[in-house]
Design a protein around this motif. Structure first.
Motif, PDB file in Angstrom:
ATOM      1  N   UNK A 181       0.864  -1.178   0.000  1.00 20.27           N
ATOM      2  CA  UNK A 181       0.000   0.000   0.000  1.00 20.27           C
ATOM      3  C   UNK A 181       0.903   1.232   0.000  1.00 20.27           C
ATOM      4  N   UNK A 182       0.999   1.891  -1.130  1.00 21.73           N
ATOM      5  CA  UNK A 182       1.924   3.022  -1.241  1.00 21.73           C
ATOM      6  C   UNK A 182       1.616   3.822  -2.494  1.00 21.73           C
ATOM      7  N   UNK A 183       2.014   5.072  -2.471  1.00 23.49           N
ATOM      8  CA  UNK A 183       2.034   5.885  -3.682  1.00 23.49           C
ATOM      9  C   UNK A 183       3.492   6.051  -4.098  1.00 23.49           C
ATOM     10  N   UNK A 184       3.681   6.295  -5.384  1.00 24.50           N
ATOM     11  CA  UNK A 184       5.037   6.470  -5.884  1.00 24.50           C
ATOM     12  C   UNK A 184       5.098   7.596  -6.891  1.00 24.50           C
ATOM     13  N   UNK A 185       6.175   8.370  -6.863  1.00 25.04           N
ATOM     14  CA  UNK A 185       6.345   9.480  -7.797  1.00 25.04           C
ATOM     15  C   UNK A 185       7.786   9.488  -8.295  1.00 25.04           C
ATOM     16  N   UNK A 186       7.983  10.118  -9.448  1.00 22.97           N
ATOM     17  CA  UNK A 186       9.341  10.277  -9.972  1.00 22.97           C
ATOM     18  C   UNK A 186       9.487  11.670 -10.562  1.00 22.97           C
ATOM     19  N   UNK A 187      10.616  12.298 -10.279  1.00 25.93           N
ATOM     20  CA  UNK A 187      10.896  13.654 -10.755  1.00 25.93           C
ATOM     21  C   UNK A 187      12.398  13.822 -10.871  1.00 25.93           C
ATOM     22  N   UNK A 188      12.847  14.288 -12.030  1.00 24.71           N
ATOM     23  CA  UNK A 188      14.273  14.559 -12.252  1.00 24.71           C
ATOM     24  C   UNK A 188      15.149  13.348 -11.893  1.00 24.71           C
ATOM     25  N   UNK A 189      14.718  12.180 -12.351  1.00 21.11           N
ATOM     26  CA  UNK A 189      15.476  10.939 -12.181  1.00 21.11           C
ATOM     27  C   UNK A 189      15.572  10.486 -10.720  1.00 21.11           C
ATOM     28  N   UNK A 190      14.738  11.032  -9.855  1.00 25.19           N
ATOM     29  CA  UNK A 190      14.646  10.569  -8.478  1.00 25.19           C
ATOM     30  C   UNK A 190      13.215  10.072  -8.252  1.00 25.19           C
ATOM     31  N   UNK A 191      13.102   8.909  -7.608  1.00 22.57           N
ATOM     32  CA  UNK A 191      11.775   8.314  -7.408  1.00 22.57           C
ATOM     33  C   UNK A 191      11.587   7.957  -5.940  1.00 22.57           C
ATOM     34  N   UNK A 192      10.390   8.213  -5.446  1.00 28.19           N
ATOM     35  CA  UNK A 192      10.100   8.062  -4.026  1.00 28.19           C
ATOM     36  C   UNK A 192       8.834   7.237  -3.824  1.00 28.19           C
ATOM     37  N   UNK A 193       8.885   6.435  -2.785  1.00 27.53           N
ATOM     38  CA  UNK A 193       7.746   5.612  -2.403  1.00 27.53           C
ATOM     39  C   UNK A 193       7.221   6.109  -1.059  1.00 27.53           C
ATOM     40  N   UNK A 194       5.918   6.385  -0.992  1.00 29.36           N
ATOM     41  CA  UNK A 194       5.280   6.886   0.232  1.00 29.36           C
ATOM     42  C   UNK A 194       4.273   5.851   0.705  1.00 29.36           C
ATOM     43  N   UNK A 195       4.501   5.302   1.899  1.00 29.24           N
ATOM     44  CA  UNK A 195       3.652   4.223   2.366  1.00 29.24           C
ATOM     45  C   UNK A 195       3.022   4.561   3.712  1.00 29.24           C
ATOM     46  N   UNK A 196       1.811   4.078   3.899  1.00 25.11           N
ATOM     47  CA  UNK A 196       1.059   4.347   5.122  1.00 25.11           C
ATOM     48  C   UNK A 196      -0.233   3.549   5.072  1.00 25.11           C
ATOM     49  N   UNK A 197      -0.926   3.499   6.209  1.00 26.13           N
ATOM     50  CA  UNK A 197      -2.251   2.886   6.229  1.00 26.13           C
ATOM     51  C   UNK A 197      -3.225   3.793   5.481  1.00 26.13           C
ATOM     52  N   UNK A 198      -4.361   3.236   5.114  1.00 22.23           N
ATOM     53  CA  UNK A 198      -5.354   3.998   4.365  1.00 22.23           C
ATOM     54  C   UNK A 198      -5.770   5.251   5.123  1.00 22.23           C
ATOM     55  N   UNK A 199      -5.903   6.343   4.375  1.00 23.20           N
ATOM     56  CA  UNK A 199      -6.378   7.585   4.964  1.00 23.20           C
ATOM     57  C   UNK A 199      -5.312   8.441   5.593  1.00 23.20           C
ATOM     58  N   UNK A 200      -4.047   8.027   5.498  1.00 19.16           N
ATOM     59  CA  UNK A 200      -2.963   8.780   6.140  1.00 19.16           C
ATOM     60  C   UNK A 200      -2.319   9.800   5.217  1.00 19.16           C
ATOM     61  N   UNK A 201      -2.503   9.657   3.908  1.00 18.92           N
ATOM     62  CA  UNK A 201      -1.981  10.706   3.045  1.00 18.92           C
ATOM     63  C   UNK A 201      -1.243  10.269   1.804  1.00 18.92           C
ATOM     64  N   UNK A 202      -1.362   8.994   1.397  1.00 20.74           N
ATOM     65  CA  UNK A 202      -0.647   8.543   0.203  1.00 20.74           C
ATOM     66  C   UNK A 202      -1.090   9.326  -1.030  1.00 20.74           C
ATOM     67  N   UNK A 203      -2.395   9.450  -1.219  1.00 24.26           N
ATOM     68  CA  UNK A 203      -2.919  10.173  -2.386  1.00 24.26           C
ATOM     69  C   UNK A 203      -2.649  11.666  -2.277  1.00 24.26           C
ATOM     70  N   UNK A 204      -2.747  12.189  -1.052  1.00 22.45           N
ATOM     71  CA  UNK A 204      -2.458  13.610  -0.844  1.00 22.45           C
ATOM     72  C   UNK A 204      -1.019  13.928  -1.210  1.00 22.45           C
ATOM     73  N   UNK A 205      -0.104  13.082  -0.768  1.00 19.36           N
ATOM     74  CA  UNK A 205       1.317  13.287  -1.089  1.00 19.36           C
ATOM     75  C   UNK A 205       1.545  13.201  -2.591  1.00 19.36           C
ATOM     76  N   UNK A 206       0.927  12.223  -3.241  1.00 21.71           N
ATOM     77  CA  UNK A 206       1.073  12.117  -4.692  1.00 21.71           C
ATOM     78  C   UNK A 206       0.563  13.372  -5.377  1.00 21.71           C
ATOM     79  N   UNK A 207      -0.538  13.931  -4.868  1.00 22.04           N
ATOM     80  CA  UNK A 207      -1.086  15.155  -5.442  1.00 22.04           C
ATOM     81  C   UNK A 207      -0.155  16.343  -5.292  1.00 22.04           C
TER      82      UNK A 207
END
Length: 296
Positions: free
Chosen positions: A149-175
């Motif tokens: 359960x995680x969101x992931x993003x990539x920018x300028x050749x750097x990629x990050x994984x954001x993980x948490x339980x539901x409702x903690x902010x995965x989608x918010x962070x991706x946004x």
């Protein structure tokens, strides 16, 4: 019809006049993003008399707590060297009453039997819920990876994984990252798999929207929590690894599967920096993470 999920090629074959395949969440997954390491043949049937499961032992069950969001109960059984996915649909489903799927990894064969509630044609995506989600857990396991359960993003050749339980902010962070033109790999569920010895994240077909397949290697893991201030602290060791593991999707039911899953998570976390990430929903946290990674 061929679908490609990370390292898996899935050939969906409709063997019933009662079914109509229509690609919805899976519409972008008709081409491989990496070379496939496993090819599963997946036959779909309809019947009023589902195969008997007397020789299989029930291992796991997921009961619905919200009939609108989750209009089914699911069960995982095991026997004869096969995993069985059994789904009981609630009355909110007007076309399917129950399904049974037999997953035989040795033969790379999946047989899906659907009991309809109507004489009309049933229109489905081959990875309709919850079959697709449950199936991917075991396909990832059988090919050396795992789901998280995680969101992931990539920018300028750097990629990050954001993980948490539901409702903690995965989608918010991706946004927040999308606002600075980062590419969002996925905002809720990722398939982790090694490519040439390096852990990568892949997106997966989602229920409410369609994506094209994406992948990226992972430069940092961030354990999200809501906070009044933005703060980052690097953490290490077994405790850090277990906190990541707590957010993995783990429908495993014996010691061998559990140990292999643990080994993969430990390998992943030992080769990737992990941070505690308290954040409030503003752009400052994005800046902090970018500056952090630029200095490490």
């Amino acid at each position: 019809m061929d679908l490609f999920l990370g390292p898996v090629k899935l050939t969906a074959i409709n063997k019933s006049n009662h079914l109509v395949f229509k690609l919805l969440p899976s519409s972008g997954y008709t081409r491989p993003i990496i070379e496939s390491s496993a090819h599963y043949k997946c036959d779909y049937h309809t019947t009023n008399n589902l195969p008997l499961l007397n020789s299989y032992k029930k291992k796991l069950t997921g009961e619905s707590t919200d009939k609108e969001m989750m209009p089914y109960n699911w069960h995982i059984l095991y026997g004869n060297g096969e995993i069985v996915i059994n789904v009981d649909y609630l009355k909110t489903n007007k076309s399917i009453e129950e399904l049974v799927a037999f997953v035989n990894n040795d033969k790379k064969k999946i047989d899906i039997w659907i009991k309809p509630t109507t004489q009309a044609a049933i229109i489905i995506d081959p990875l309709f819920q919850p079959l697709g989600s449950l199936l991917m857990v075991y396909l990832a396991y059988y090919t050396g990876g795992f789901l998280i359960h995680a969101s992931g993003v990539t920018l300028n050749h750097q990629s990050y994984l954001f993980t948490a339980v539901s409702g903690t902010g995965k989608s918010t962070m991706a946004g927040l990252w999308k606002k600075v033109d980062a590419d969002v790999i996925n905002d809720d569920r990722l398939w982790l798999h090694k490519v040439n010895g390096i852990w990568h994240m892949f997106n997966t077909p989602m229920v409410f929207y369609a994506q094209t397949p994406k992948k990226s290697k992972i430069n940092g893991i961030f354990l999200l929590k809501q906070s009044k201030t933005n703060e980052l602290y690097q953490i290490t060791g077994l405790n850090a690894a277990m906190r990541v593991m707590a957010n993995c999707i783990q429908h495993f039911f014996n010691q061998e599967m559990t140990q292999e899953h643990l080994d993969r998570v430990l390998d992943f976390t030992s080769n990737t920096s992990i941070y505690d990430c308290g954040f409030k929903p503003d752009g400052e946290i994005v800046k902090m993470i970018r500056e952090l990674r630029e200095t490490t």
